[in-house]
Design a protein around this motif. Structure first.
Motif, mmCIF file in Angstrom:
data_model
loop_
_atom_site.group_PDB
_atom_site.id
_atom_site.type_symbol
_atom_site.label_atom_id
_atom_site.label_comp_id
_atom_site.label_asym_id
_atom_site.label_seq_id
_atom_site.Cartn_x
_atom_site.Cartn_y
_atom_site.Cartn_z
ATOM 1 N N ASP A 26 0.822 -1.211 0.000
ATOM 2 C CA ASP A 26 0.000 0.000 0.000
ATOM 3 C C ASP A 26 0.859 1.264 0.000
ATOM 4 O O ASP A 26 0.439 2.314 -0.501
ATOM 5 N N ALA A 27 2.042 1.195 0.605
ATOM 6 C CA ALA A 27 2.925 2.353 0.700
ATOM 7 C C ALA A 27 4.349 1.831 0.851
ATOM 8 O O ALA A 27 4.563 0.664 1.163
ATOM 9 N N ALA A 28 5.314 2.713 0.605
ATOM 10 C CA ALA A 28 6.718 2.331 0.764
ATOM 11 C C ALA A 28 7.128 2.516 2.229
ATOM 12 O O ALA A 28 6.576 3.363 2.929
ATOM 13 N N VAL A 34 9.304 9.181 -4.961
ATOM 14 C CA VAL A 34 8.121 8.499 -5.510
ATOM 15 C C VAL A 34 7.660 9.267 -6.749
ATOM 16 O O VAL A 34 7.875 10.470 -6.860
ATOM 17 N N ALA A 35 7.028 8.547 -7.684
ATOM 18 C CA ALA A 35 6.595 9.157 -8.944
ATOM 19 C C ALA A 35 5.128 8.856 -9.205
ATOM 20 O O ALA A 35 4.631 7.795 -8.835
ATOM 21 N N THR A 36 4.413 9.794 -9.848
ATOM 22 C CA THR A 36 3.074 9.509 -10.365
ATOM 23 C C THR A 36 3.068 9.772 -11.858
ATOM 24 O O THR A 36 3.765 10.665 -12.343
ATOM 25 N N GLY A 83 8.351 4.051 -5.025
ATOM 26 C CA GLY A 83 6.929 3.786 -5.215
ATOM 27 C C GLY A 83 6.302 4.765 -6.172
ATOM 28 O O GLY A 83 6.989 5.642 -6.707
ATOM 29 N N GLY A 84 4.991 4.599 -6.393
ATOM 30 C CA GLY A 84 4.326 5.506 -7.315
ATOM 31 C C GLY A 84 2.869 5.180 -7.486
ATOM 32 O O GLY A 84 2.299 4.348 -6.778
ATOM 33 N N ASP A 85 2.245 5.870 -8.438
ATOM 34 C CA ASP A 85 0.830 5.666 -8.743
ATOM 35 C C ASP A 85 0.616 5.975 -10.218
ATOM 36 O O ASP A 85 1.342 6.779 -10.803
ATOM 37 N N ILE A 86 -0.382 5.305 -10.806
ATOM 38 C CA ILE A 86 -0.672 5.482 -12.227
ATOM 39 C C ILE A 86 -2.143 5.804 -12.411
ATOM 40 O O ILE A 86 -2.999 5.207 -11.766
ATOM 41 N N SER A 87 -2.448 6.772 -13.282
ATOM 42 C CA SER A 87 -3.827 7.011 -13.672
ATOM 43 C C SER A 87 -3.878 7.369 -15.159
ATOM 44 O O SER A 87 -2.857 7.363 -15.843
ATOM 45 N N THR A 132 8.147 13.345 -6.336
ATOM 46 C CA THR A 132 8.450 13.882 -5.013
ATOM 47 C C THR A 132 9.750 13.255 -4.553
ATOM 48 O O THR A 132 9.896 12.035 -4.584
#
Lengths: 316, 316
Positions: free
Chosen positions: B36-38, B93-95, B127-131, B141
Motif C-alpha cells: 500500500d505504501a513504501a 516516488v513518482a506519479t 513507489g508511485g501511482d498510475i492514472s 516527489t
C-alpha cells in the motif's frame, strides 16, 4: 483593474502566495512553503510514503464533486494507504495542474478540502508545485510514521481469519447517485454520497490492528475481491469467503457493489486464530478464512466471479 | 493473442508489475513497490522534500523530448531544488497519468530516464501511482537528507557577494533548437540541446556551498533575474549586478537568455565577503553584490528590465 478571477489572471506566483497565506504555520525548525524545498526535522520513527494522483473526468468530475470534495478525497485516499501499513500521518506535499481558466475560488476550495482532511489527523501540508493542464490533476504525497514493524500484504498465514472494517459498497452507490441514479431510497442518499465524496481513512484502526498483531493488511480501494486477491497473491495463499458475512452499507442497491465497488477505504486484514477480540474491538467483521490454496466466495471460485476491480488505464 | 503494445492493453496492474520488475531491489528493512505504501528506515538527518509536476505540451513536448528525456529532467529539476538547500538525494516516488493509447515502450523509456538520473546520485525510486489522462503528466516527489542547517533563500546579508555556478542561457537556446531555430552554429547545437533535455543538478556543489557558509541559495529554474528576485525578496535586500560578469553558455544566440531563460538548474547564491575562494572552488562566478535597497543590472533598474521569468499559469 478588477480583482483577478482566474488562476491565469493571478499568475503562478500570486496563486502560490495566496495558497501559502491560507496554510497553518510550521513548528519551529521546519520550513514549509516559500523556499526551494520543505525542511522537516529527523522523524521519530520509520517513514511510510504513499503517493496518489487524481485526474478530472477519470477519478472525479466537477459536475458532481466540489473543489473541497476533491481535496478531501485525495488526502483520505493517501491516509488510507498509510493506515493499511499501520502508520500514522505526518507531513504531505501536493501538486496541482490546472486549466488557466480555472477560477481562483475553485483552487481555494481544493486547498480548503486538503487542509480540512489533513487537520483531522494532524497532517501538515508542507509544500507543493503548480502547473497548467487541460484537465485538473491533483497529486499528493504523504509521509507517515511508524514505530516498529509495518503490516505488509505478504504476512498472512494459512488459517488466519479474514476481516474487514466498517461496511462496503457505499462509495460505489454514492457515485451512482451523483450520476443521477434514482433507485436508492431517500433516507440513505446523503450517507452514500458522503461515502463517495468524503470518505474517512481508518487511521486509528490501522494503528490499533498493527499493535494487535494483524498479519497482513490492505485498504479496499479497488474492490473487496480485487484487493483481497492482491493480499493473497502477496501472501501466497487461498481463501474461503462467506458472502453472507460481507457487511454492506445501508441502502446499497446492488450487493455486488460490496464485492467489486472499490473506494470504500475500509481496511481488509488477516488475524491469527485466537485474536478475534482484537479485530472486533475496532468494529471489524470476520468474512472468511485464509487457506493453503483455492479461492472461493461461497460455492463460486474467484475466477468464475463476474465483477472486476477498477483499472485506471482501461477505465473499467 | 499478440503482445500488448499500449498501456490500456497491458492494464494498470500489468504496467505497475512491469515497472517494478525493472527497478533495483530495496536494501534490507525497506519496502519499495508492491504494497500500500513504501517503508523507509528512520533517516540519519533532517529531511528536505521537493515536489514537481511536468505536463505534456506545457513543460515538454513528445515531438522533441523522448520518454527518457522527460524522466531524466523530472529527477534533475527536483534534485536541483534539494541542492539549493544544500541537501543530498535519498528516496523518491513518482506519479504518471497517461493517455490509454500511450505505448508501453514510451513508459519504459520514462522509467529508464528516471532511474538513470536517480542512479547518478544514489536516489532510490521507492513507489508511485498510475492514472489515465488526455496528456502525459509526470509528478515526482524527492526526499533529501541534510545534517545541520539548510541554506534558505532568506539568509543573505547586505554586502554579500552574489554568485552563480556554471553558465546560463543554454537551456533556453536548446529549446529554440528543438523547436527548429537555425541561428545557432553547428558546433554548439548538441551541447545546448543537452542543456535543455538532460540538465544536471548541482548536487555536490550545493552540499559544498552549504558547508562553506553560503548565506542564501536558490536554483535557476525561472530565470536569473526572476530567481534572484525571489532570493532578495526573501532576504529583504537589493542588489547591484554587473551584466558583463554573467556567464553565458557558448553558442547562446541571445544574451537575454542568460537573464530570463530559466531551466538551467545552476545555483544562485550569496557568500559573505572573504569567502570568495569557497565560491570559486565549485566553479562559481561572482556577478554582483547584495545591497540594502534598489536592484539594478548595470545602469538599469530591475523594474525597467523587459524580460520576465516563466509563469506556468500564464504560459509566459
Amino acid at each position: 483593474m478588477s480583482a483577478p478571477r482566474t488562476v491565469a489572471e493571478l499568475g503562478e506566483f500570486g496563486l502560490i502566495e495566496r495558497i501559502a497565506r491560507g496554510l497553518p504555520s510550521p513548528p519551529d525548525g521546519e520550513i514549509w512553503s516559500g523556499d526551494d524545498a520543505a525542511v522537516l526535522p529527523r522523524p521519530p520513527g520509520d517513514l511510510v510514503v504513499s503517493t496518489d494522483v487524481l485526474v478530472e473526468d477519470v477519478d472525479f468530475s466537477t459536475s458532481w464533486a466540489s473543489g473541497a470534495d476533491v481535496g478531501w478525497k485525495a488526502v483520505a485516499a493517501n491516509l488510507s494507504d498509510l493506515a493499511a501499513m499501520g502508520a500514522f500521518p505526518w507531513r504531505a506535499v501536493a501538486t496541482l495542474a490546472l486549466p488557466s481558466t480555472t477560477s481562483i475560488e475553485f483552487v481555494d476550495r481544493v486547498i480548503e478540502g486538503i487542509v480540512a482532511a489533513a487537520s483531522v489527523h494532524q497532517l501538515g501540508l508542507v509544500g507543493g508545485d503548480i502547473s497548467r493542464a487541460d484537465k485538473i490533476v491533483l497529486g499528493l504525497t504523504v509521509l507517515g510514521l511508524v514505530e516498529g514493524p509495518v503490516v505488509a500484504r505478504s504476512g498472512a498465514r494459512e488459517g488466519d481469519g479474514i476481516y474487514v472494517t466498517g461496511r462496503l459498497g457505499g462509495a460505489r452507490a454514492g457515485l451512482d447517485i451523483l450520476r443521477g441514479a434514482s433507485d436508492v431510497s431517500e433516507e440513505h442518499r446523503d450517507a452514500l454520497v458522503a461515502r463517495q465524496l468524503r470518505p474517512t481513512a481508518r487511521v486509528q484502526e490501522g494503528g490499533a490492528l498493527r499493535r494487535a498483531g494483524a498479519t497482513a493488511m490492505i485498504d479496499v480501494s479497488d474492490g473487496l475481491i480485487a484487493d483481497l486477491t492482491h493480499l493473497l497473491d502477496a501472501s501466497g495463499l487461498g481463501c474461503r469467503l462467506d458472502p453472507d458475512l460481507v457487511p454492506v452499507d445501508d441502502g446499497v442497491p446492488d450487493p455486488g457493489y460490496a464485492l467489486y465497488g472499490g473506494e470504500d477505504l475500509e481496511l481488509l486484514f488477516t488475524m491469527p486464530p485466537g485474536r478475534e477480540a482484537a479485530a472486533e474491538s475496532v468494529g471489524a467483521t470476520r468474512i472468511g478464512v485464509s487457506a493453503r490454496e483455492g479461492r472461493s466466495l461461497g460455492d463460486i471460485a474467484f475466477e468464475d466471479l463476474e465483477g472486476a476491480g477498477w483499472d485506471h488505464l482501461r477505465g473499467r
